[in-house]
Design an enzyme around this catalytic site. Structure first.
Site, short mmCIF file in Angstrom:
data_model
loop_
_atom_site.label_atom_id
_atom_site.label_comp_id
_atom_site.label_asym_id
_atom_site.label_seq_id
_atom_site.Cartn_x
_atom_site.Cartn_y
_atom_site.Cartn_z
CE LYS A 38 -7.36 0.79 -12.70
NZ LYS A 38 -6.17 1.59 -12.57
CG ASP A 59 1.45 1.81 -9.92
OD1 ASP A 59 0.97 0.69 -10.20
OD2 ASP A 59 0.75 2.85 -9.84
#
Ligand SMILES: *Cc1c(COP(=O)(O)O)cnc(C)c1O
Length: 416
Positions: A230, A205
């Site tokens: 993000k 991730d």
């Protein structure tokens, strides 16, 4: 479907490649930016091409090189997803393909559902994103998948877990860990995974540092997953997810699962995210520089018992991993106010430029109190062992003038 525009005459760097590959204006009446193709279904040029498109979609046939495979239906794929996926590839060092999803959780759940069957195990690092934790324990465990947690940064424990796990399907590494920035050695995890046959898939991730500052595929990882919500999107105005890999077969497999789950990123969102990719590197570099300057000014403040930030790591092993694996320290740091929840809340209450919100990676600075929000599903012992105290505040630095943020944080700390 997208025909390749003529490539540049010589090999170009990622920032240039994002702006030159993939999209062919002649397929959008010459429009310099892609059109948004909102259709749910696509008209075949002949019954034969429909038959061929289905054979390829179902994996019964492989497309020839340069074959123009016709689109079928937007749950499987659509032009804006294809353009976006093409543009993600040069951003990720070592990638050859990408797949986009309608959130980071959609990307992670599609990956794990594709790779795990009942009886499989998943070794993963803790602390892990709250949604991923719930996915592992509330959804996958009841289907007979075994999650095996390992503390972030503990290379020996990770190697032991990888060597010992029965029927190991996936090693899922979230590094740096949220909110302490504790790092896990990706290359060491890959080395441990390579000793197993069949070899488990090593997934990283890469939401916090990637794709600009950390390159897991170059360290041997099989796949990167992102919350594109993000840094990739960068404006806190959309949800998205992505997977990148050098393994085109794995990505094709993920796209098949995506078609079943119906979680492909929608055309409008693909168009929006596509327009943001060219500035990811600019934004992340600026945000990281801002954070570094802010942290340097705050580090001596008497109210702070500690700042968690990669360039301030004191632990030698953590420092070694950071230097081996990340180009810059990134734009997230956490301050520790002596374990005092009241002080942490008071600090948050005094902020005016920085907003009190979860999420991160946007152009505007955000701050939150992980122990009572993003990490509130963890028990007191889990919080303690992960180093997440009641006095910890996480800050995601934006692109404001860093001096204003130093003033704001110093002022809020002075008032405590
Ligand atoms: C936000 C986040 C996710 C989940 O992404 P969504 O886009 O909110 O679904 C997963 N992993 C990390 C590290 C995140 O920060």
């Amino acid at each position: 479907m997208t025909k390749q525009r003529k490539p540049p005459r010589f090999a170009v760097r990622p920032e240039t490649e994002i702006l030159t590959r993939g999209y062919d204006p002649s397929l959008s009446v010459g429009s310099a930016r892609p059109a948004v193709f909102r259709s749910s279904t696509y008209v075949f040029s002949s019954p034969e091409s429909a038959e061929r498109a289905f054979a390829i979609a179902l994996g019964k046939a492989q497309p020839d090189e340069d074959e123009n495979v016709e689109l079928i239906y937007s749950r499987l794929s659509h032009p804006n997803a294809e353009i976006l996926e093409d543009h993600l590839v040069p951003l990720e060092a070592g990638a050859s393909s990408a797949a986009v999803f309608n959130s980071g959780m959609a990307a992670i759940s599609t990956l794990l559902l594709t790779l795990c069957r009942p009886g499989a195990s998943i070794v993963y690092t803790v602390p892990v994103y709250g949604g991923t934790h719930m996915l592992l324990y509330e959804l996958l465990q009841p289907y007979g998948v075994h999650p095996i947690p390992v503390g972030a940064g503990d290379s020996a424990a990770l190697a032991r877990a990888i060597a010992g796990a029965e029927n190991l399907a996936v090693v899922l590494i979230e590094t740096p860990a949220n909110p302490t920035l504790r790092m896990t050695d990706i290359a060491a995890a890959v080395a441990a995974a390579k000793l197993r046959a069949p070899r488990p898939v090593v997934a990283v991730d890469n939401t916090f540092m990637g794709p600009v500052f950390q390159h897991p595929l170059e360290l041997g990882a099989d796949v990167c997953v992102y919350s594109a919500t993000k840094y990739l999107a960068g404006f806190s105005d959309m949800l998205g997810g992505a997977v990148t890999s050098a393994d085109a077969e794995l990505v094709a497999h993920l796209r098949s699962t995506r078609a079943l789950l119906g979680n492909i990123l929608q055309p409008d969102e693909c168009w929006l995210l596509d327009s943001r990719l060219a500035t990811v590197s600019l934004r992340m570099n600026r945000q990281s520089k801002n954070a570094t300057r802010i942290v340097e000014r705050l580090v001596e403040h008497p109210q702070l018992s500690r700042i968690h930030y990669p360039s301030l790591f004191e632990d030698l092993e953590q420092r070694r991993i950071y230097e081996a694996q990340c180009e810059w320290p990134g734009a997230i740091f956490s301050i520790e106010l002596g374990g005092d929840k009241r002080k942490a809340f008071e600090f948050l209450r005094r902020l005016r430029i920085t907003k009190n919100a979860v999420s991160l990676g946007g152009m505007e600075s955000l701050a939150c109190h992980p122990a009572t929000t993003t990490h509130s599903e963890m028990s007191a012992e889990q919080l303690e062992s992960a180093g997440i105290s009641m006095g910890l505040v996480r800050i995601s630095v934006g692109i404001e003038n860093w001096r204003d943020l130093v003033d704001e944080y110093t002022d809020a700390l002075d008032a405590l």
